[in-house]
Structure formats: structure tokens, C-alpha cells
Design a protein around this motif. Structure first.
Motif, PDB file in Angstrom:
ATOM      1  N   ARG A  88       0.822  -1.212   0.000  1.00 39.35           N
ATOM      2  CA  ARG A  88       0.000   0.000   0.000  1.00 39.35           C
ATOM      3  C   ARG A  88       0.858   1.265   0.000  1.00 39.35           C
ATOM      4  NH1 ARG A  88      -3.716  -1.785   5.141  1.00 39.35           N
ATOM      5  NH2 ARG A  88      -4.351  -3.844   4.337  1.00 39.35           N
ATOM      6  N   TYR A  89       2.134   1.125   0.294  1.00 39.03           N
ATOM      7  CA  TYR A  89       2.980   2.308   0.485  1.00 39.03           C
ATOM      8  C   TYR A  89       4.071   2.445  -0.571  1.00 39.03           C
ATOM      9  CZ  TYR A  89       0.741   2.903   4.984  1.00 39.03           C
ATOM     10  OH  TYR A  89      -0.184   3.109   5.983  1.00 39.03           O
ATOM     11  N   GLY A  90       4.108   1.570  -1.564  1.00 34.42           N
ATOM     12  CA  GLY A  90       5.159   1.702  -2.558  1.00 34.42           C
ATOM     13  C   GLY A  90       4.819   0.994  -3.850  1.00 34.42           C
ATOM     14  N   VAL A  91       5.504   1.383  -4.901  1.00 37.27           N
ATOM     15  CA  VAL A  91       5.363   0.740  -6.202  1.00 37.27           C
ATOM     16  C   VAL A  91       6.696   0.071  -6.528  1.00 37.27           C
ATOM     17  CG1 VAL A  91       3.627   2.376  -6.971  1.00 37.27           C
ATOM     18  CG2 VAL A  91       6.044   2.865  -7.385  1.00 37.27           C
ATOM     19  N   ARG A  92       6.705  -0.719  -7.602  1.00 35.34           N
ATOM     20  CA  ARG A  92       7.922  -1.441  -8.012  1.00 35.34           C
ATOM     21  C   ARG A  92       8.491  -2.218  -6.835  1.00 35.34           C
ATOM     22  NH1 ARG A  92       8.809   3.635  -9.876  1.00 35.34           N
ATOM     23  NH2 ARG A  92      10.575   3.912  -8.488  1.00 35.34           N
ATOM     24  N   GLN A  93       7.646  -2.941  -6.144  1.00 38.46           N
ATOM     25  CA  GLN A  93       8.046  -3.639  -4.937  1.00 38.46           C
ATOM     26  C   GLN A  93       8.851  -4.898  -5.261  1.00 38.46           C
ATOM     27  OE1 GLN A  93       4.710  -4.668  -2.534  1.00 38.46           O
ATOM     28  NE2 GLN A  93       5.890  -5.565  -0.886  1.00 38.46           N
ATOM     29  N   ALA A  94       9.922  -5.123  -4.524  1.00 40.13           N
ATOM     30  CA  ALA A  94      10.696  -6.361  -4.596  1.00 40.13           C
ATOM     31  C   ALA A  94      11.063  -6.756  -3.177  1.00 40.13           C
ATOM     32  CB  ALA A  94      11.955  -6.170  -5.445  1.00 40.13           C
ATOM     33  N   ALA A  95      11.290  -8.042  -2.954  1.00 35.34           N
ATOM     34  CA  ALA A  95      11.627  -8.501  -1.610  1.00 35.34           C
ATOM     35  C   ALA A  95      12.618  -9.648  -1.697  1.00 35.34           C
ATOM     36  CB  ALA A  95      10.371  -8.937  -0.859  1.00 35.34           C
ATOM     37  N   TYR A  96      13.498  -9.722  -0.682  1.00 33.91           N
ATOM     38  CA  TYR A  96      14.539 -10.730  -0.637  1.00 33.91           C
ATOM     39  C   TYR A  96      14.673 -11.286   0.777  1.00 33.91           C
ATOM     40  CZ  TYR A  96      15.831  -8.231  -4.893  1.00 33.91           C
ATOM     41  OH  TYR A  96      15.794  -7.611  -6.131  1.00 33.91           O
TER      42      TYR A  96
END
Length: 233
Positions: A88-96
Motif C-alpha cells: 500500500r505504500y510503494g510501487v515497483r516492490q521487490a523482496a529478498y
């Protein structure tokens, strides 16, 4: 306990100051309610504008914020509520999913929850060159580069995050994420950055030693993003 790092982009319709405040306050409160054990925010904001000369870029799009969280489990079903809130707080989300090593803990400027940490934090997103296998790359990074970085720079905190795996299908391929904290003056003074204020010869020695080590395990440019560091939880 496991550590997950999220890379976030700012929504186009949101001003940077407004977005940063929302991350530091609204999102932090939601993370507490989800039972997150710890959270740290690195934000590319106006407070690090003077460090623009330190920025390097390799990826097509760099993150404008990096969120580090410590949770009980990063398994997909258990992590899903956290992903949903952060989305809800960011775009182009990635996670590791990462393993964290702290060769240099911040004892000089201990952070206070909710406040901006003194100086600035440089985030480096590292990709292993094809010319090195994983073992050789890690060996140089952790046994050669680590002491060189600490000895040749004015770093007062050094955190290494080895990427175990990407947790989202569109995440850029990364092998490690590094966070190094520097004094404020290092934003604009290369001699201070390389721990040789007022000493041109010392600056050149430290710079040459650092660049020699870096060139042995990375292909330049890499992605370096100056940020403000906030410990949220």
C-alpha cells in the motif's frame, strides 16, 4: 527469526516528504500491529540530496526506499499479510530473504527509534560477476573486502546482507545488499569519506586500495543509493 528486505519505489502522485512521513509513521505502526520484531527504513530523501555525486546506477530503476524487517517466518503464506501492508505504500516492490552479518556495529551514533540516524547510510545492491563462482565471490567479499572497506573509509556501521533468494517473481537479481553509515561531512568531502580529512596522500592511498579490492569482485558501476536511516522498531 528471518530477515526480509523490501525495495520500494515512491508512487508518482505522492510527494517525497509526504511519502517518507507515511513510511515512518503509518507503516511503522502497521508493522508493530503485525508483530514485526524489528524494522529499519532507508529513505532516499531531501536530507541526502547533497550526496548525489556518490550515487551509482546499474539497474534500470533504483529503489527510493529500502525496508528491512525481522519476522518469525518468511514463508509465503505467513509473509502475505506483511507484503499486503507494505504494498500500500510503494510501487515497483521487490523482496529478498537475506542472512545478516554486522562486521561493524554502530556504537558511535546509536540510533534512536523514530529518529533519523546521524550522518547518512549508503546502500549498495551487489551482483556477482559471471567471471567469479559463488564461493570465490563470497570469499573475497567477506574476507578481503570487509576489512579494506572498514580501514579505508570513515564508516561507523557496516551491515552485509547475503541474498538467500528473491521472494517476488519480478525482483531484480541481486546477490547481496550492503548498508554502510558515514558522517554527514562525507556526503560532499571525498577525503572525509575515505577517512583522510585534510590528507591528500592518505586519501589517494585509501581510494586506490578500496578500488583495487572492489574491482576484483564487482563489475562497475554498481548500484549505490545514499539514504537517511530510520530505525522504526
Amino acid at each position: 527469526m528471518e530477515k526480509v528486505i523490501y525495495l520500494l519505489g515512491r508512487p508518482d502522485d505522492t510527494q517525497g516528504e509526504v511519502w517518507g512521513r507515511a513510511l515512518r509513521t503509518e507503516l511503522a505502526e502497521k508493522l508493530r500491529k503485525l508483530g514485526v520484531h524489528g524494522a529499519r527504513l532507508n529513505l532516499d530523501d531531501a536530507d541526502v540530496a547533497a550526496a548525489r555525486a556518490l550515487r551509482q546506477q546499474r539497474l534500470a530503476t533504483q529503489p527510493q526506499a529500502l525496508l528491512q524487517v525481522w519476522i518469525d517466518s518468511a514463508n509465503d503464506p505467513l509473509r502475505a499479510p506483511l507484503d499486503a501492508v507494505i504494498a500500500r505504500y510503494g510501487v515497483r516492490q521487490a523482496a529478498y530473504l537475506v542472512t545478516e552479518s554486522v562486521p561493524l556495529r554502530n556504537a558511535r551514533h546509536p540510533p534512536r527509534p523514530g529518529e533519523r540516524t546521524t550522518g547518512f547510510a549508503q546502500i549498495a545492491l551487489l551482483q556477482r560477476p559471471p567471471r567469479l563462482d559463488a564461493d570465490a565471490w563470497r570469499l573475497h567479499w567477506q574476507t578481503v573486502q570487509t576489512p579494506v572497506a572498514i580501514e579505508t573509509q570513515s564508516t561507523f556501521e557496516y551491515v552485509q546482507n547475503t541474498v538467500v533468494r528473491a521472494l517476488m517473481p519480478d525482483a531484480p537479481p541481486l546477490d547481496a545488499i550492503v548498508e554502510e553509515c558515514f558522517p554527514q561531512e562525507a556526503m560532499t568531502d571525498p577525503q572525509t569519506f575515505f577517512d583522510a580529512p585534510g590528507d591528500e596522500a592518505g586519501f589517494q592511498r585509501n581510494l586506490a586500495r578500496m578500488m583495487d579490492s572492489v574491482s576484483r569482485f564487482l563489475d562497475l558501476p554498481i548500484d549505490c543509493v545514499p539514504t537517511s536511516q530510520y530505525v522504526l522498531i
